[in-house]
Design a protein around this motif. Sequence first.
Motif, PDB file in Angstrom:
ATOM      1  N   GLU A  19      12.109  43.864 -32.219  1.00 20.88           N
ATOM      2  CA  GLU A  19      11.200  44.320 -30.962  1.00 20.88           C
ATOM      3  C   GLU A  19      10.731  45.689 -31.176  1.00 20.88           C
ATOM      4  O   GLU A  19       9.480  46.332 -30.996  1.00 20.88           O
ATOM      5  CB  GLU A  19      11.673  43.968 -29.740  1.00 20.88           C
ATOM      6  CG  GLU A  19      10.634  44.396 -28.586  1.00 20.88           C
ATOM      7  CD  GLU A  19       9.172  43.436 -28.649  1.00 20.88           C
ATOM      8  OE1 GLU A  19       8.473  43.896 -27.778  1.00 20.88           O
ATOM      9  OE2 GLU A  19       9.019  42.307 -29.156  1.00 20.88           O
ATOM     10  N   ILE A  20      11.686  46.498 -31.393  1.00 18.26           N
ATOM     11  CA  ILE A  20      11.604  48.079 -31.507  1.00 18.26           C
ATOM     12  C   ILE A  20      10.671  48.332 -32.616  1.00 18.26           C
ATOM     13  O   ILE A  20       9.841  49.166 -32.492  1.00 18.26           O
ATOM     14  CB  ILE A  20      12.826  48.770 -31.556  1.00 18.26           C
ATOM     15  CG1 ILE A  20      13.912  48.513 -30.429  1.00 18.26           C
ATOM     16  CG2 ILE A  20      12.633  50.087 -31.989  1.00 18.26           C
ATOM     17  CD1 ILE A  20      15.380  49.121 -30.372  1.00 18.26           C
ATOM     18  N   ARG A  22       8.523  46.443 -34.127  1.00 21.59           N
ATOM     19  CA  ARG A  22       6.999  45.730 -33.753  1.00 21.59           C
ATOM     20  C   ARG A  22       6.294  46.805 -32.906  1.00 21.59           C
ATOM     21  O   ARG A  22       5.058  47.108 -32.953  1.00 21.59           O
ATOM     22  CB  ARG A  22       7.192  44.447 -32.756  1.00 21.59           C
ATOM     23  CG  ARG A  22       5.774  43.654 -32.844  1.00 21.59           C
ATOM     24  CD  ARG A  22       6.104  42.622 -31.692  1.00 21.59           C
ATOM     25  NE  ARG A  22       6.139  43.155 -30.289  1.00 21.59           N
ATOM     26  CZ  ARG A  22       5.159  43.737 -29.596  1.00 21.59           C
ATOM     27  NH1 ARG A  22       4.120  43.765 -30.099  1.00 21.59           N
ATOM     28  NH2 ARG A  22       5.446  44.029 -28.394  1.00 21.59           N
ATOM     29  N   LYS A  23       6.894  47.290 -31.683  1.00 26.12           N
ATOM     30  CA  LYS A  23       6.434  48.404 -30.740  1.00 26.12           C
ATOM     31  C   LYS A  23       6.032  49.466 -31.676  1.00 26.12           C
ATOM     32  O   LYS A  23       4.769  50.132 -31.554  1.00 26.12           O
ATOM     33  CB  LYS A  23       7.113  48.946 -29.644  1.00 26.12           C
ATOM     34  CG  LYS A  23       7.456  47.589 -28.831  1.00 26.12           C
ATOM     35  CD  LYS A  23       8.237  47.965 -27.418  1.00 26.12           C
ATOM     36  CE  LYS A  23       8.432  46.797 -26.770  1.00 26.12           C
ATOM     37  NZ  LYS A  23       9.046  47.221 -25.460  1.00 26.12           N
ATOM     38  N   GLU A  24       6.813  50.059 -32.460  1.00 27.17           N
ATOM     39  CA  GLU A  24       6.500  51.132 -33.404  1.00 27.17           C
ATOM     40  C   GLU A  24       5.293  51.081 -34.324  1.00 27.17           C
ATOM     41  O   GLU A  24       4.657  51.861 -34.358  1.00 27.17           O
ATOM     42  CB  GLU A  24       7.660  51.781 -34.056  1.00 27.17           C
ATOM     43  CG  GLU A  24       7.708  53.059 -34.808  1.00 27.17           C
ATOM     44  CD  GLU A  24       7.247  54.278 -33.988  1.00 27.17           C
ATOM     45  OE1 GLU A  24       6.997  55.166 -34.628  1.00 27.17           O
ATOM     46  OE2 GLU A  24       7.356  54.159 -32.588  1.00 27.17           O
ATOM     47  N   ARG A  25       5.309  50.064 -34.961  1.00 28.42           N
ATOM     48  CA  ARG A  25       4.365  49.522 -35.894  1.00 28.42           C
ATOM     49  C   ARG A  25       3.043  49.489 -35.042  1.00 28.42           C
ATOM     50  O   ARG A  25       1.828  49.965 -35.761  1.00 28.42           O
ATOM     51  CB  ARG A  25       4.747  48.311 -36.745  1.00 28.42           C
ATOM     52  CG  ARG A  25       5.656  48.441 -37.931  1.00 28.42           C
ATOM     53  CD  ARG A  25       5.252  48.731 -38.832  1.00 28.42           C
ATOM     54  NE  ARG A  25       4.139  48.259 -39.524  1.00 28.42           N
ATOM     55  CZ  ARG A  25       4.251  47.123 -40.367  1.00 28.42           C
ATOM     56  NH1 ARG A  25       5.657  46.749 -40.785  1.00 28.42           N
ATOM     57  NH2 ARG A  25       3.495  46.279 -41.030  1.00 28.42           N
ATOM     58  N   SER A  26       3.035  48.786 -33.882  1.00 27.99           N
ATOM     59  CA  SER A  26       1.690  48.760 -33.332  1.00 27.99           C
ATOM     60  C   SER A  26       1.271  50.206 -32.820  1.00 27.99           C
ATOM     61  O   SER A  26       0.179  50.234 -32.946  1.00 27.99           O
ATOM     62  CB  SER A  26       1.928  47.828 -31.937  1.00 27.99           C
ATOM     63  OG  SER A  26       2.427  46.589 -32.445  1.00 27.99           O
ATOM     64  N   ARG A  27       1.883  50.932 -32.475  1.00 26.16           N
ATOM     65  CA  ARG A  27       1.566  52.317 -32.079  1.00 26.16           C
ATOM     66  C   ARG A  27       1.089  52.989 -33.380  1.00 26.16           C
ATOM     67  O   ARG A  27       0.088  53.852 -33.100  1.00 26.16           O
ATOM     68  CB  ARG A  27       2.698  53.180 -31.564  1.00 26.16           C
ATOM     69  CG  ARG A  27       2.369  54.296 -31.115  1.00 26.16           C
ATOM     70  CD  ARG A  27       3.672  55.304 -30.600  1.00 26.16           C
ATOM     71  NE  ARG A  27       4.568  55.568 -31.725  1.00 26.16           N
ATOM     72  CZ  ARG A  27       4.399  56.596 -32.547  1.00 26.16           C
ATOM     73  NH1 ARG A  27       3.173  57.359 -32.560  1.00 26.16           N
ATOM     74  NH2 ARG A  27       5.056  56.807 -33.442  1.00 26.16           N
ATOM     75  N   LEU A  28       1.557  52.950 -34.413  1.00 27.91           N
ATOM     76  CA  LEU A  28       1.227  53.554 -35.600  1.00 27.91           C
ATOM     77  C   LEU A  28      -0.099  53.094 -36.049  1.00 27.91           C
ATOM     78  O   LEU A  28      -0.933  53.910 -36.582  1.00 27.91           O
ATOM     79  CB  LEU A  28       2.141  53.536 -36.754  1.00 27.91           C
ATOM     80  CG  LEU A  28       3.739  54.451 -36.363  1.00 27.91           C
ATOM     81  CD1 LEU A  28       4.574  54.248 -37.618  1.00 27.91           C
ATOM     82  CD2 LEU A  28       3.294  55.967 -36.206  1.00 27.91           C
ATOM     83  N   SER A  34       2.117  41.336 -34.203  1.00 28.22           N
ATOM     84  CA  SER A  34       2.848  40.183 -33.722  1.00 28.22           C
ATOM     85  C   SER A  34       4.103  40.158 -34.292  1.00 28.22           C
ATOM     86  O   SER A  34       4.460  40.751 -35.693  1.00 28.22           O
ATOM     87  CB  SER A  34       2.310  38.875 -33.976  1.00 28.22           C
ATOM     88  OG  SER A  34       2.240  38.746 -35.147  1.00 28.22           O
ATOM     89  N   ARG A  35       5.062  39.759 -33.558  1.00 27.43           N
ATOM     90  CA  ARG A  35       6.671  39.361 -34.101  1.00 27.43           C
ATOM     91  C   ARG A  35       6.570  38.538 -35.566  1.00 27.43           C
ATOM     92  O   ARG A  35       7.325  38.967 -36.615  1.00 27.43           O
ATOM     93  CB  ARG A  35       7.734  38.769 -33.108  1.00 27.43           C
ATOM     94  CG  ARG A  35       8.980  38.632 -33.714  1.00 27.43           C
ATOM     95  CD  ARG A  35       9.808  37.838 -32.738  1.00 27.43           C
ATOM     96  NE  ARG A  35       9.901  38.551 -31.335  1.00 27.43           N
ATOM     97  CZ  ARG A  35      10.554  37.936 -30.448  1.00 27.43           C
ATOM     98  NH1 ARG A  35      10.864  36.955 -30.526  1.00 27.43           N
ATOM     99  NH2 ARG A  35      10.654  38.715 -29.246  1.00 27.43           N
TER     100      ARG A  35
END
Length: 211
Positions: A19-20, A22-28, A34-35
């Motif tokens: 999850e950590i 996923r959030k970082e990749r989404s931000r970048l 998605s997971r």
Amino acid sequence: MGKKNLNIKLPEAMLDGLEIIRKERSRLEGHSISRNSLIEEAVEKYVMEAEKYLEALFQERPSKPDQPYRVTVREFLERHTDERISMMTPGGYVDLDKGQAVPLLSGHPVKAHPGYRESFRDAQAGEILPQRVLLAHLRDGVWHLLTDVEDGAETVRTVCYGTEDIWKNREQAKQFFLQAMAYSEGSEKERYTNIYMKLMMGMTDCDDSEV
């Protein structure tokens, strides 16, 4: 790898870490990741590494410092006599069901085709067995091999419509005439097909006359 839901259960600690990520990749990347897509990416990388490992099995000892040792088709078949094998060879595609490697190892010919099964020819054991295995992949219970003559850089000559060309390797010639076949028709296509067939049969001097 196609998008699909993977039924994979991960430990809670791993899910927290995922999850950590996923959030970082989404931000970048500026959009939601998605997971499941991260899991697919990890699986794809795992498969690629597994394929590299299998390829390394055929480079066990060097014959020269700059040239890796590769097993011959004979050596490979001796290790996999009861498995299904599909080979792409300079003389065409050869498909072996379970147990069919044994007759080939005993010197019997096998059927080869240039990519469509309506046109078979007899490939002699002496032609197939000494070839080197360049790549080997196990997929869906079938070994897929790419083989070539020992040096892997065989010069070939083609003559089409009276024009002679010398190719530094067989693969370049095959790719050219395969494309020519796709974009032609009638007698022109027949000429290209005749040369392509001869290239697939392992011939080094190929003209556009009928096979």
